[in-house]
Design a protein around this motif. Sequence first.
Motif, PDB file in Angstrom:
ATOM      1  N   ALA A  17       0.810  -1.225   0.000  1.00  0.00           N
ATOM      2  CA  ALA A  17       0.000   0.000   0.000  1.00  0.00           C
ATOM      3  C   ALA A  17       0.838   1.269   0.000  1.00  0.00           C
ATOM      4  N   ILE A  18       2.074   1.197   0.529  1.00  0.00           N
ATOM      5  CA  ILE A  18       2.888   2.421   0.591  1.00  0.00           C
ATOM      6  C   ILE A  18       3.186   3.008  -0.787  1.00  0.00           C
ATOM      7  N   ALA A  19       3.045   2.215  -1.835  1.00  0.00           N
ATOM      8  CA  ALA A  19       3.247   2.750  -3.190  1.00  0.00           C
ATOM      9  C   ALA A  19       2.252   3.864  -3.501  1.00  0.00           C
ATOM     10  N   GLU A  20       1.116   3.854  -2.810  1.00  0.00           N
ATOM     11  CA  GLU A  20       0.093   4.880  -3.057  1.00  0.00           C
ATOM     12  C   GLU A  20       0.518   6.260  -2.565  1.00  0.00           C
ATOM     13  N   ILE A  21       1.532   6.316  -1.708  1.00  0.00           N
ATOM     14  CA  ILE A  21       1.995   7.616  -1.208  1.00  0.00           C
ATOM     15  C   ILE A  21       2.463   8.484  -2.368  1.00  0.00           C
ATOM     16  N   VAL A  46      13.267   1.463   8.751  1.00  0.00           N
ATOM     17  CA  VAL A  46      11.842   1.253   8.489  1.00  0.00           C
ATOM     18  C   VAL A  46      11.305   2.425   7.670  1.00  0.00           C
ATOM     19  N   SER A  47      11.665   3.639   8.070  1.00  0.00           N
ATOM     20  CA  SER A  47      11.223   4.835   7.345  1.00  0.00           C
ATOM     21  C   SER A  47      11.772   4.867   5.927  1.00  0.00           C
ATOM     22  N   THR A  48      12.916   4.201   5.739  1.00  0.00           N
ATOM     23  CA  THR A  48      13.556   4.175   4.417  1.00  0.00           C
ATOM     24  C   THR A  48      12.642   3.537   3.364  1.00  0.00           C
ATOM     25  N   LYS A  49      11.761   2.622   3.789  1.00  0.00           N
ATOM     26  CA  LYS A  49      10.847   1.991   2.840  1.00  0.00           C
ATOM     27  C   LYS A  49       9.981   3.038   2.135  1.00  0.00           C
ATOM     28  N   VAL A  50       9.675   4.123   2.855  1.00  0.00           N
ATOM     29  CA  VAL A  50       8.886   5.207   2.270  1.00  0.00           C
ATOM     30  C   VAL A  50       9.779   6.202   1.547  1.00  0.00           C
ATOM     31  N   THR A  51      10.869   6.627   2.178  1.00  0.00           N
ATOM     32  CA  THR A  51      11.716   7.648   1.548  1.00  0.00           C
ATOM     33  C   THR A  51      12.388   7.122   0.276  1.00  0.00           C
ATOM     34  N   ASP A  52      12.645   5.813   0.212  1.00  0.00           N
ATOM     35  CA  ASP A  52      13.181   5.247  -1.038  1.00  0.00           C
ATOM     36  C   ASP A  52      12.189   5.441  -2.187  1.00  0.00           C
ATOM     37  N   LEU A  53      10.912   5.270  -1.895  1.00  0.00           N
ATOM     38  CA  LEU A  53       9.882   5.485  -2.930  1.00  0.00           C
ATOM     39  C   LEU A  53       9.858   6.942  -3.375  1.00  0.00           C
ATOM     40  N   LEU A  54      10.021   7.859  -2.424  1.00  0.00           N
ATOM     41  CA  LEU A  54      10.058   9.285  -2.768  1.00  0.00           C
ATOM     42  C   LEU A  54      11.277   9.587  -3.633  1.00  0.00           C
TER      43      LEU A  54
END
Length: 387
Positions: A17-21, A46-54
């Motif tokens: 679901a984090i891809a939707e960010i 853990v936060s890197t999973k989101v910032t990598d997508l950004l």
Amino acid sequence: MANRIMLNQTSYHGAGAIAEIVNEAKAHDYKKAFVCSDPDLIKFQVSTKVTDLLDQAGLSYEIYSNIKANPTIENVQTGVAAFKKSGADYIIAIGGGSSMDTAKAIGIIIANPEFEDVRSLEGVAPTRKPCVPIIAVPTTAGTAAEVTINYVITDVERKRKFVCVDPHDMPIIAVVDPEMMSSMPKGLTAATGMDALTHAVEGYIGGENTAQTKKDSVEAVQLIHKYLKEAYDHGDNLEARNKMQYASFIAGRAFTRSYVGYVHAIAHTLGGHYGVPHGLANAVILPYVLEAYGKSAHKKLARLADCIGIQGKDDAEKANAFIQWIRDMNSSMNIPDKIRAKDGSQLIKEEDLADCITKALHEANPLYPCPQIWDRKEVEAIFRKIM
């Protein structure tokens, strides 16, 4: 593909679901994210999973991590200053209640600068404008801050926590991805899971329910009954993690409308005075408070017992069996039955007791629609039982 559930916000649930960010940030034409996440989540990537997508999407962001487990006024103040300097136009809050509560307070003050002192927002906050847009990404299954309209801040100077209730602080998007929980340690899994149970139970037995809050509370109890111990024993079980995150989400959706009770009031007091983690405090206190309510809560607790197959000859027997199930769950996950210091010594001091009782009553009365309205004697009895 993540399932999309429409509420008063947009929410995404499921693995990936984090891809939707990224999609949401682009759809809203946001320019720069202010990423609120606590130091441990950054340290353990853990936060890197989101910032990598950004990074992969070429989206700009700045990280803010001056966040304690029980976020403080100082954390909020430095966060407001950092947001102003960052040039960000939205917030991504990654973590449990600490990250999300800090993000909510920052977002509210940025949008309503006349309330620069977060203390002035205690209780039902008098803000006029929605906070800075928040995308909330929970990494625990307990606080449900991604779907609630409140946040809790610690006043270190006065040794107290205070609750701010504000419809303007709800994140506009919640992204509930079990893969963000897969590395959560057992102790945190247990405490946050029992925190979610406390939300569901206190929301259900209070006096301001609706058909929807009751439905959500019942379903949350059923999911926790089935999946919490599995998530505790097998942290890599994504189905159990996903079900627990959803249980937390709907329990939060329930209690943000129906409120909580004396369990939370006492837990917040322990957090503010001694730094006791909120989920752990709720887990320890919950069976004592439910037991103390006696007949006033038996009927509703019996209905919760029914929903998970606990039997008894009458409501009282079912209610007491439900309370015993809570105690058994705590014991099976190594949650103690008393509040103690890390070395096992007594934490709650006799000389602090009068102040703790006053603070708990100040929060609970008359805000929370509990089965009974308690005075000092009843609250003191709970403190003494957990000492």
